[in-house]
Design a protein around this motif. Structure first.
Motif, PDB file in Angstrom:
ATOM      1  N   ILE A 182       0.838  -1.208   0.000  1.00 42.67           N
ATOM      2  CA  ILE A 182       0.000   0.000   0.000  1.00 42.67           C
ATOM      3  C   ILE A 182       0.867   1.249   0.000  1.00 42.67           C
ATOM      4  O   ILE A 182       0.566   2.229  -0.689  1.00 42.67           O
ATOM      5  CB  ILE A 182      -0.968  -0.024   1.202  1.00 42.67           C
ATOM      6  CG1 ILE A 182      -2.024  -1.092   0.982  1.00 42.67           C
ATOM      7  CG2 ILE A 182      -1.620   1.342   1.412  1.00 42.67           C
ATOM      8  CD1 ILE A 182      -2.863  -1.390   2.210  1.00 42.67           C
ATOM      9  N   ARG A 183       1.970   1.234   0.760  1.00 42.90           N
ATOM     10  CA  ARG A 183       2.861   2.400   0.786  1.00 42.90           C
ATOM     11  C   ARG A 183       3.543   2.625  -0.559  1.00 42.90           C
ATOM     12  O   ARG A 183       3.778   3.756  -0.953  1.00 42.90           O
ATOM     13  CB  ARG A 183       3.912   2.234   1.879  1.00 42.90           C
ATOM     14  CG  ARG A 183       3.358   2.382   3.266  1.00 42.90           C
ATOM     15  CD  ARG A 183       4.489   2.310   4.292  1.00 42.90           C
ATOM     16  NE  ARG A 183       3.996   2.190   5.630  1.00 42.90           N
ATOM     17  CZ  ARG A 183       3.582   3.212   6.381  1.00 42.90           C
ATOM     18  NH1 ARG A 183       3.590   4.417   5.876  1.00 42.90           N
ATOM     19  NH2 ARG A 183       3.150   3.007   7.599  1.00 42.90           N
ATOM     20  N   ARG A 184       3.872   1.555  -1.253  1.00 48.48           N
ATOM     21  CA  ARG A 184       4.566   1.685  -2.543  1.00 48.48           C
ATOM     22  C   ARG A 184       3.609   1.990  -3.688  1.00 48.48           C
ATOM     23  O   ARG A 184       4.007   2.572  -4.688  1.00 48.48           O
ATOM     24  CB  ARG A 184       5.344   0.415  -2.852  1.00 48.48           C
ATOM     25  CG  ARG A 184       6.527   0.218  -1.942  1.00 48.48           C
ATOM     26  CD  ARG A 184       7.233  -1.082  -2.300  1.00 48.48           C
ATOM     27  NE  ARG A 184       8.253  -1.398  -1.338  1.00 48.48           N
ATOM     28  CZ  ARG A 184       9.529  -1.084  -1.489  1.00 48.48           C
ATOM     29  NH1 ARG A 184       9.927  -0.447  -2.553  1.00 48.48           N
ATOM     30  NH2 ARG A 184      10.398  -1.423  -0.563  1.00 48.48           N
ATOM     31  N   ARG A 185       2.368   1.556  -3.585  1.00 49.26           N
ATOM     32  CA  ARG A 185       1.391   1.735  -4.667  1.00 49.26           C
ATOM     33  C   ARG A 185       0.073   2.274  -4.117  1.00 49.26           C
ATOM     34  O   ARG A 185      -0.951   1.585  -4.148  1.00 49.26           O
ATOM     35  CB  ARG A 185       1.154   0.398  -5.355  1.00 49.26           C
ATOM     36  CG  ARG A 185       2.414  -0.187  -5.965  1.00 49.26           C
ATOM     37  CD  ARG A 185       2.114  -1.483  -6.676  1.00 49.26           C
ATOM     38  NE  ARG A 185       3.347  -2.091  -7.094  1.00 49.26           N
ATOM     39  CZ  ARG A 185       3.822  -3.216  -6.590  1.00 49.26           C
ATOM     40  NH1 ARG A 185       3.151  -3.861  -5.665  1.00 49.26           N
ATOM     41  NH2 ARG A 185       4.958  -3.713  -7.022  1.00 49.26           N
ATOM     42  N   PRO A 186       0.050   3.505  -3.620  1.00 50.89           N
ATOM     43  CA  PRO A 186      -1.182   4.027  -3.017  1.00 50.89           C
ATOM     44  C   PRO A 186      -2.326   4.183  -4.015  1.00 50.89           C
ATOM     45  O   PRO A 186      -3.492   4.006  -3.662  1.00 50.89           O
ATOM     46  CB  PRO A 186      -0.761   5.373  -2.431  1.00 50.89           C
ATOM     47  CG  PRO A 186       0.480   5.752  -3.153  1.00 50.89           C
ATOM     48  CD  PRO A 186       1.141   4.472  -3.551  1.00 50.89           C
ATOM     49  N   GLY A 187      -2.022   4.492  -5.248  1.00 52.43           N
ATOM     50  CA  GLY A 187      -3.076   4.636  -6.258  1.00 52.43           C
ATOM     51  C   GLY A 187      -3.772   3.314  -6.539  1.00 52.43           C
ATOM     52  O   GLY A 187      -4.999   3.253  -6.637  1.00 52.43           O
ATOM     53  N   ALA A 188      -2.987   2.260  -6.668  1.00 55.09           N
ATOM     54  CA  ALA A 188      -3.564   0.935  -6.902  1.00 55.09           C
ATOM     55  C   ALA A 188      -4.378   0.497  -5.691  1.00 55.09           C
ATOM     56  O   ALA A 188      -5.459  -0.095  -5.835  1.00 55.09           O
ATOM     57  CB  ALA A 188      -2.468  -0.076  -7.200  1.00 55.09           C
ATOM     58  N   ALA A 189      -3.886   0.778  -4.492  1.00 51.31           N
ATOM     59  CA  ALA A 189      -4.613   0.416  -3.266  1.00 51.31           C
ATOM     60  C   ALA A 189      -5.950   1.155  -3.198  1.00 51.31           C
ATOM     61  O   ALA A 189      -6.977   0.562  -2.847  1.00 51.31           O
ATOM     62  CB  ALA A 189      -3.772   0.726  -2.041  1.00 51.31           C
ATOM     63  N   ALA A 190      -5.950   2.426  -3.550  1.00 52.48           N
ATOM     64  CA  ALA A 190      -7.191   3.199  -3.538  1.00 52.48           C
ATOM     65  C   ALA A 190      -8.175   2.655  -4.569  1.00 52.48           C
ATOM     66  O   ALA A 190      -9.378   2.561  -4.301  1.00 52.48           O
ATOM     67  CB  ALA A 190      -6.897   4.671  -3.808  1.00 52.48           C
ATOM     68  N   THR A 191      -7.683   2.264  -5.742  1.00 56.78           N
ATOM     69  CA  THR A 191      -8.542   1.695  -6.782  1.00 56.78           C
ATOM     70  C   THR A 191      -9.190   0.404  -6.305  1.00 56.78           C
ATOM     71  O   THR A 191     -10.387   0.181  -6.514  1.00 56.78           O
ATOM     72  CB  THR A 191      -7.732   1.446  -8.065  1.00 56.78           C
ATOM     73  OG1 THR A 191      -7.150   2.677  -8.488  1.00 56.78           O
ATOM     74  CG2 THR A 191      -8.590   0.867  -9.167  1.00 56.78           C
ATOM     75  N   VAL A 192      -8.405  -0.454  -5.650  1.00 57.85           N
ATOM     76  CA  VAL A 192      -8.945  -1.713  -5.140  1.00 57.85           C
ATOM     77  C   VAL A 192      -9.991  -1.443  -4.057  1.00 57.85           C
ATOM     78  O   VAL A 192     -11.054  -2.073  -4.028  1.00 57.85           O
ATOM     79  CB  VAL A 192      -7.813  -2.613  -4.602  1.00 57.85           C
ATOM     80  CG1 VAL A 192      -8.370  -3.797  -3.837  1.00 57.85           C
ATOM     81  CG2 VAL A 192      -6.937  -3.097  -5.744  1.00 57.85           C
ATOM     82  N   LEU A 193      -9.723  -0.499  -3.173  1.00 58.51           N
ATOM     83  CA  LEU A 193     -10.685  -0.174  -2.118  1.00 58.51           C
ATOM     84  C   LEU A 193     -11.982   0.393  -2.688  1.00 58.51           C
ATOM     85  O   LEU A 193     -13.076   0.049  -2.225  1.00 58.51           O
ATOM     86  CB  LEU A 193     -10.075   0.803  -1.120  1.00 58.51           C
ATOM     87  CG  LEU A 193      -9.055   0.214  -0.158  1.00 58.51           C
ATOM     88  CD1 LEU A 193      -8.408   1.306   0.677  1.00 58.51           C
ATOM     89  CD2 LEU A 193      -9.699  -0.823   0.732  1.00 58.51           C
ATOM     90  N   ILE A 194     -11.870   1.262  -3.690  1.00 58.27           N
ATOM     91  CA  ILE A 194     -13.069   1.812  -4.327  1.00 58.27           C
ATOM     92  C   ILE A 194     -13.855   0.705  -5.021  1.00 58.27           C
ATOM     93  O   ILE A 194     -15.088   0.641  -4.914  1.00 58.27           O
ATOM     94  CB  ILE A 194     -12.695   2.938  -5.312  1.00 58.27           C
ATOM     95  CG1 ILE A 194     -12.218   4.168  -4.530  1.00 58.27           C
ATOM     96  CG2 ILE A 194     -13.875   3.291  -6.218  1.00 58.27           C
ATOM     97  CD1 ILE A 194     -11.572   5.229  -5.381  1.00 58.27           C
ATOM     98  N   GLY A 195     -13.159  -0.194  -5.693  1.00 59.66           N
ATOM     99  CA  GLY A 195     -13.836  -1.322  -6.343  1.00 59.66           C
ATOM    100  C   GLY A 195     -14.528  -2.234  -5.344  1.00 59.66           C
ATOM    101  O   GLY A 195     -15.661  -2.673  -5.557  1.00 59.66           O
ATOM    102  N   ALA A 196     -13.857  -2.506  -4.228  1.00 58.55           N
ATOM    103  CA  ALA A 196     -14.450  -3.361  -3.189  1.00 58.55           C
ATOM    104  C   ALA A 196     -15.667  -2.685  -2.569  1.00 58.55           C
ATOM    105  O   ALA A 196     -16.700  -3.325  -2.352  1.00 58.55           O
ATOM    106  CB  ALA A 196     -13.420  -3.682  -2.119  1.00 58.55           C
ATOM    107  N   GLY A 197     -15.562  -1.413  -2.301  1.00 53.48           N
ATOM    108  CA  GLY A 197     -16.699  -0.680  -1.728  1.00 53.48           C
ATOM    109  C   GLY A 197     -17.874  -0.618  -2.678  1.00 53.48           C
ATOM    110  O   GLY A 197     -19.028  -0.786  -2.272  1.00 53.48           O
ATOM    111  N   THR A 198     -17.599  -0.384  -3.945  1.00 51.74           N
ATOM    112  CA  THR A 198     -18.661  -0.366  -4.950  1.00 51.74           C
ATOM    113  C   THR A 198     -19.310  -1.736  -5.062  1.00 51.74           C
ATOM    114  O   THR A 198     -20.542  -1.853  -5.129  1.00 51.74           O
ATOM    115  CB  THR A 198     -18.101   0.076  -6.316  1.00 51.74           C
ATOM    116  OG1 THR A 198     -17.482   1.350  -6.175  1.00 51.74           O
ATOM    117  CG2 THR A 198     -19.190   0.135  -7.368  1.00 51.74           C
TER     118      THR A 198
END
Length: 137
Positions: free
Chosen positions: A71-87
């Motif tokens: 998550i620290r190295r790829r915050p954008g990818a982590a945010a995308t996964v979280l948004i996808g999971a929430g959706t």
């Protein structure tokens, strides 16, 4: 890696069982809302779903240091996964409303997010050793 694939495939098996058309499921055993309920096939799908998600949760907790590093190295990818999971989770909850296929879209989004997180936790992040969560210090 084989264990990781098994962990991700168990919820996928449950998803396939949940997707069985209603005419093959039999009578509704647990009504949820008008037009929705759990049949015997749905209840059978709950077993691999809960087993797989419990095992996946234990795996992710044990590999939380690797996830933190990812998550620290790829915050954008982590945010995308979280948004996808929430959706996906939101669409699963919204599936009790008239448009029937929301549950399928939500289940696929949530399953993909879980698979991405599981594979991220199972892989080593390039650029350094995997931190030991149980190390004294």
């Amino acid at each position: 890696m084989r264990k990781l694939i098994l962990l991700v495939s168990m919820p996928a098996v449950a998803l396939v069982l949940f997707a069985v058309p209603a005419r093959f499921e039999g009578p509704v055993l647990v009504p949820i809302s008008p037009g929705h309920g759990l049949s015997l096939v749905d209840l059978a799908a709950v077993v691999p779903l809960l087993t797989g998600l419990t095992a996946l949760g234990v795996f992710l907790v044990r590999r939380r240091a690797v996830l933190e590093c990812t998550i620290r190295r790829r915050p954008g990818a982590a945010a995308t996964v979280l948004i996808g999971a929430g959706t996906g989770l939101g669409l699963l909850v919204a599936s009790v409303f008239p448009f029937f296929w929301w549950w399928a879209v939500g289940a696929v989004l949530l399953s993909l997010a879980l698979a991405v997180v599981a594979f991220a936790a199972g892989s080593h992040v390039r650029g350094g050793p995997v931190p030991d969560v149980h190390a004294q210090g």
